[in-house]
Design a protein around this motif. Structure first.
Motif, PDB file in Angstrom:
ATOM      1  N   LEU A 101      36.685  43.896  40.743  1.00 44.02           N
ATOM      2  CA  LEU A 101      35.750  44.227  41.822  1.00 44.02           C
ATOM      3  C   LEU A 101      35.815  45.728  42.134  1.00 44.02           C
ATOM      4  N   ALA A 102      37.017  46.277  42.082  1.00 48.22           N
ATOM      5  CA  ALA A 102      37.162  47.721  42.343  1.00 48.22           C
ATOM      6  C   ALA A 102      36.392  48.519  41.277  1.00 48.22           C
ATOM      7  N   ALA A 103      36.431  48.040  40.029  1.00 44.89           N
ATOM      8  CA  ALA A 103      35.696  48.750  38.966  1.00 44.89           C
ATOM      9  C   ALA A 103      34.203  48.764  39.280  1.00 44.89           C
ATOM     10  N   ILE A 104      33.706  47.627  39.773  1.00 44.07           N
ATOM     11  CA  ILE A 104      32.272  47.534  40.102  1.00 44.07           C
ATOM     12  C   ILE A 104      31.917  48.522  41.222  1.00 44.07           C
ATOM     13  N   ILE A 105      32.750  48.542  42.222  1.00 40.20           N
ATOM     14  CA  ILE A 105      32.457  49.404  43.383  1.00 40.20           C
ATOM     15  C   ILE A 105      32.554  50.876  42.965  1.00 40.20           C
ATOM     16  N   ARG A 106      33.593  51.181  42.214  1.00 39.32           N
ATOM     17  CA  ARG A 106      33.745  52.560  41.737  1.00 39.32           C
ATOM     18  C   ARG A 106      32.523  52.973  40.915  1.00 39.32           C
ATOM     19  N   ASP A 107      32.040  52.070  40.075  1.00 38.28           N
ATOM     20  CA  ASP A 107      30.890  52.397  39.226  1.00 38.28           C
ATOM     21  C   ASP A 107      29.603  52.557  40.028  1.00 38.28           C
ATOM     22  N   ARG A 108      29.591  52.132  41.249  1.00 37.12           N
ATOM     23  CA  ARG A 108      28.431  52.375  42.109  1.00 37.12           C
ATOM     24  C   ARG A 108      28.508  53.761  42.730  1.00 37.12           C
ATOM     25  N   GLY A 109      29.571  54.485  42.391  1.00 37.56           N
ATOM     26  CA  GLY A 109      29.669  55.884  42.819  1.00 37.56           C
ATOM     27  C   GLY A 109      30.398  56.092  44.123  1.00 37.56           C
ATOM     28  N   LEU A 110      31.034  55.053  44.654  1.00 35.83           N
ATOM     29  CA  LEU A 110      31.735  55.244  45.932  1.00 35.83           C
ATOM     30  C   LEU A 110      33.061  55.957  45.708  1.00 35.83           C
ATOM     31  N   LYS A 111      33.378  56.824  46.655  1.00 36.86           N
ATOM     32  CA  LYS A 111      34.592  57.638  46.530  1.00 36.86           C
ATOM     33  C   LYS A 111      35.466  57.427  47.767  1.00 36.86           C
ATOM     34  N   MET A 128      39.295  39.651  48.605  1.00 40.95           N
ATOM     35  CA  MET A 128      39.272  40.527  47.419  1.00 40.95           C
ATOM     36  C   MET A 128      38.491  41.805  47.719  1.00 40.95           C
ATOM     37  N   ALA A 129      37.410  41.667  48.456  1.00 41.07           N
ATOM     38  CA  ALA A 129      36.604  42.850  48.791  1.00 41.07           C
ATOM     39  C   ALA A 129      37.420  43.826  49.639  1.00 41.07           C
ATOM     40  N   MET A 130      38.168  43.296  50.597  1.00 41.82           N
ATOM     41  CA  MET A 130      39.004  44.180  51.436  1.00 41.82           C
ATOM     42  C   MET A 130      40.017  44.923  50.569  1.00 41.82           C
ATOM     43  N   LEU A 131      40.659  44.170  49.681  1.00 39.01           N
ATOM     44  CA  LEU A 131      41.706  44.788  48.856  1.00 39.01           C
ATOM     45  C   LEU A 131      41.124  45.757  47.827  1.00 39.01           C
ATOM     46  N   ALA A 132      39.928  45.444  47.317  1.00 43.32           N
ATOM     47  CA  ALA A 132      39.297  46.356  46.345  1.00 43.32           C
ATOM     48  C   ALA A 132      38.968  47.688  47.031  1.00 43.32           C
ATOM     49  N   CYS A 133      38.501  47.608  48.268  1.00 45.57           N
ATOM     50  CA  CYS A 133      38.239  48.853  49.025  1.00 45.57           C
ATOM     51  C   CYS A 133      39.541  49.633  49.193  1.00 45.57           C
ATOM     52  N   ALA A 134      40.588  48.908  49.606  1.00 41.60           N
ATOM     53  CA  ALA A 134      41.881  49.580  49.811  1.00 41.60           C
ATOM     54  C   ALA A 134      42.350  50.246  48.517  1.00 41.60           C
TER      55      ALA A 134
END
Ligand SMILES: CCC(=O)SCCNC(=O)CCNC(=O)[C@H](O)C(C)(C)COP(=O)(O)OP(=O)(O)OC[C@H]1O[C@@H](n2cnc3c(N)ncnc32)[C@H](O)[C@@H]1OP(=O)(O)O
Length: 645
Positions: A101-111, A128-134
């Motif tokens: 999930l973190a890979a997906i979010i990172r690929d959306r360009g979030l920093k 999982m979403a909370m932890l992926a953000c963390a």
């Protein structure tokens, strides 16, 4: 007493050397670089903890446990009596799902530092979403599913979220809560539009995705899982924000409580063994919702930081399917400690007064019940003690503190329980009672509950992008202290008793709600000229809101029709969680000569408490008019069946 001396020794050690105390506690956490200072009194509003240290909360929740051999232990057990689904997820599985999930979010360009709204029901993907953000150093803001679109829009705007992670629906007994229309309405209202939304489609109700903006969670995850890319944890400063959690303020604009990474982990980890008395590897259950601080701290972060198995329960204490559901979960998953709100136990007791369901289950592993979120009434505590035959521990804290301020530290040797008191201040908290001028009051004298600054690790350092509001709300009134906005007293043994709020916040079924916010919603009704909302005592939910409104001249609708419209407007603007069901048309509202509405007097009348006609009242007859309305509708303790007021 040998046991209690342990608490006193530990509290004294903290008092004599707070930096040494928290510095030692911090060794339980993995740091990428050690803090330069345990505490910097010159940083932030009242100082900052673990300044200069870098770390990552996801690393401490997952990676390090897997590296240490805990990979095959369950990190989370999802138990959903409302859908009939159960799913156990090990630490290793959780790590790989979160990484994908973190890979997906990172690929959306979030920093690192960007904000993500998580608007999800109680499903593992929310955790999982909370932890992926963390993992990525992003700042999440979880929004409770019982809020309306307007509340969601306020939060999207306030934190300027770039991404929303959501689900197609939540499930309440007897109804499906479609999230997508609420999200679409919120985005339409928001001034700052999120760039994209990741939507988990649930079997119970799927939703249309908006082309170019919305993306299907499972399709993205299927690709990310196949790629199995490593996504390292981003090092963040200990003082960087991990999340923003909005809580009711005295207006409709909620306060964005900021939680940092370093202090938060240190305090939560310490609390798991010292206060809750659990050991790594054991099963801990906080029966709350991830939308509240209890969910953030004790469903997600603390149990995982501490290497426990956490339970994610999607159900209700009664009706899913019966009042034995809590005991079934405890028995089936080997829960050693349960944390819930007293309302849950009042609901169970109402359905099963003799606790007959308890006997159907093997609760031999269960050691302690913890209650918080609202006042735990002695009747409920005693009923729970008799039913479960385990210690029932009330404790007191706030969204702002993030972890218990006052409690009975089971892990340090449980102190005697005093019914009606959450017990004693925990290390980190020098709780005092002061009068309105800030003068410290002696034992057994009612006053303002304040905490001497600095606040400990884990407590809020500020409000999101609102440092002045932070000062005004918490620090200005009693210089050198944090204002809790609770009133109470401390007895001769150092036990705190919380008696009331000092502001317009009410506590409905453990949910903190602003009567001011409800008044703002009612004021938008086109027929309403003015209104007042008060919280009155309720046997089940602790408190419930009641509204009084005066209509504009020339209104043709009946009082009942307008009242129904007023109830609807609160539900539409704030959400079902407000539990706003009582609204009454009145001719006039009672006011002082300077125009201040006498809400406290109204509440006392409704609750049947002693009250005096305030000297400054404009027209005392108005109080009788309102009492007559409450009596007619049998609303309020004073006017219910059998009471004549
Ligand atoms: C220590 C620091 C803190 O204080 S943090 C806050 C701690 N508080 C808590 O953990 C909350 C404890 N309370 C609860 O879990 C629930 O209120 C319990 C006790 C389970 C009762 O739930 P329930 O029967 O639904 O009553 P309620 O008053 O919560 O609900 C009122 C209306 O809101 C609805 N609602 C509730 N949750 C959601 C949700 N996630 N999504 C959508 N709607 C929701 C309920 O269905 C109910 O609606 P309705 O009015 O019946 O139509």
């Amino acid at each position: 007493m040998a046991e209690s001396s342990s608490y006193h020794a530990v509290y004294q050690r903290w008092q004599s050397d707070p930096k040494g105390f928290w510095g030692d506690a911090a060794t339980a956490i993995d740091w990428f670089s050690d803090p330069e200072k345990v505490f910097d009194p010159d940083a932030g509003a009242y100082g900052r903890w673990f300044v200069g240290g870098t770390t990552n909360t996801c690393h401490n929740c997952l990676d390090r446990h897997v590296a240490a051999g805990r990979g095959s232990q369950n990190a989370l057990i999802y138990d959903s009596p409302i859908t009939g689904r159960k799913r156990a997820i090990t630490y290793a599985q959780m790590l790989s799902e979160v990484t994908a999930l973190a890979a997906i979010i990172r690929d959306r360009g979030l920093k690192a530092g960007d904000r993500v709204i998580i608007y999800m029901p109680m499903v593992p993907e929310a955790v999982m979403a909370m932890l992926a953000c963390a993992r990525l150093g992003l700042v999440h803001s979880v929004v409770f599913g019982g809020f309306a679109a307007n509340e969601l829009a306020t939060r999207i705007d306030d934190c300027a979220a770039r991404l929303v992670i959501t689900a197609s629906c939540g499930l309440e007994p007897g109804r499906i809560v479609a999230y997508k229309p609420l999200l679409d309405a919120a985005i339409a209202m928001a001034r700052i539009k999120p760039e994209s939304c990741i939507v988990l489609q649930r079997g119970e109700l799927s939703c249309e995705l908006t082309e170019g903006r919305d993306f299907d969670y499972e399709s993205l995850m299927a690709t990310a899982r196949a790629n199995a890319e490593a996504v390292p944890c981003v090092p963040v400063e200990a003082t960087d924000p991990l999340y923003i959690l909005y809580t009711s303020g005295t207006t409709g604009q909620p306060k964005g409580v900021v939680r940092d990474n370093g202090g938060h982990m240190v305090a939560l980890h310490w609390s798991m063994h010292a206060h809750y008395g659990v050991k790594p590897g054991e099963v801990f259950w906080a029966a709350s919702d991830i939308g509240w601080v209890v969910g953030h701290s004790y469903i997600v972060y603390a149990p995982l930081l501490h290497g426990n198995t956490t339970i994610l329960f999607e159900g209700k204490p009664v009706g899913t399917p019966d009042a034995g559901t809590f005991w079934r979960v405890i028995a089936e998953h080997g829960v050693v400690a349960l944390f819930t709100a007293p309302t849950a136990f009042r609901a169970i007791r109402k359905d099963d007064p003799k606790a007959e369901h308890v006997g159907r289950y093997d609760l031999s592993k269960f050691r302690t019940l913890f209650l918080a979120g609202e006042r735990a009434d002695p009747d409920t505590i005693q009923w729970a003690q008799n039913a479960l035959k385990v210690p029932v521990i009330d404790h007191w804290w706030q969204t702002e503190s993030g972890w218990p301020m006052v409690g009975n530290p089971v892990g340090l040797g449980q102190l005697p329980v005093k019914l009606g008191s959450p017990s004693v201040p925990l290390p980190g908290y020098d709780v005092q009672i002061v009068d309105d001028t800030g003068r410290q009051l002696g034992p057994n004298t009612l006053g303002n509950v304040v905490v001497k600054l600095p606040l400990p690790p884990g407590a809020l350092p500020t409000l999101w992008h609102a440092p002045e509001r932070f000062h005004k709300a918490y620090l200005d009134e009693f210089p050198g202290f944090y204002k809790t906005a609770d009133a109470g007293y401390i007895d001769e043994d150092g036990y705190l008793f919380i008696m009331a709020r000092t502001d317009d916040i009410i506590n409905v079924a453990g949910h903190r709600l602003s009567t001011g916010g409800m008044e703002e919603a009612i004021a938008t009704h086109p027929d309403v000229a003015e209104c007042a909302v008060i919280g009155i005592a309720d046997d089940m939910k602790g408190q419930i809101p009641v509204g009084f409104f005066v209509t504009n001249n020339g209104v043709e609708q009946s009082p009942e029709e307008i009242a129904a419209g007023v109830v609807k407007v609160v539900r539409d603007r704030i959400g079902p969680v407000a539990a706003f069901k009582n609204a009454f048309q009145v001719k006039r509202l009672p006011k002082t000569r300077s125009g201040k509405i006498l809400r406290a007097t109204l509440q006392k009348i409704a609750d049947g408490e002693d009250w005096k006609i305030p000297a400054t009242i404009d027209d005392p007859a108005i109080l009788d008019e309102i009492a007559a309305v409450l009596k007619e509708h049998r609303v309020g303790k004073a006017f219910r069946e059998g009471n004549d007021g």
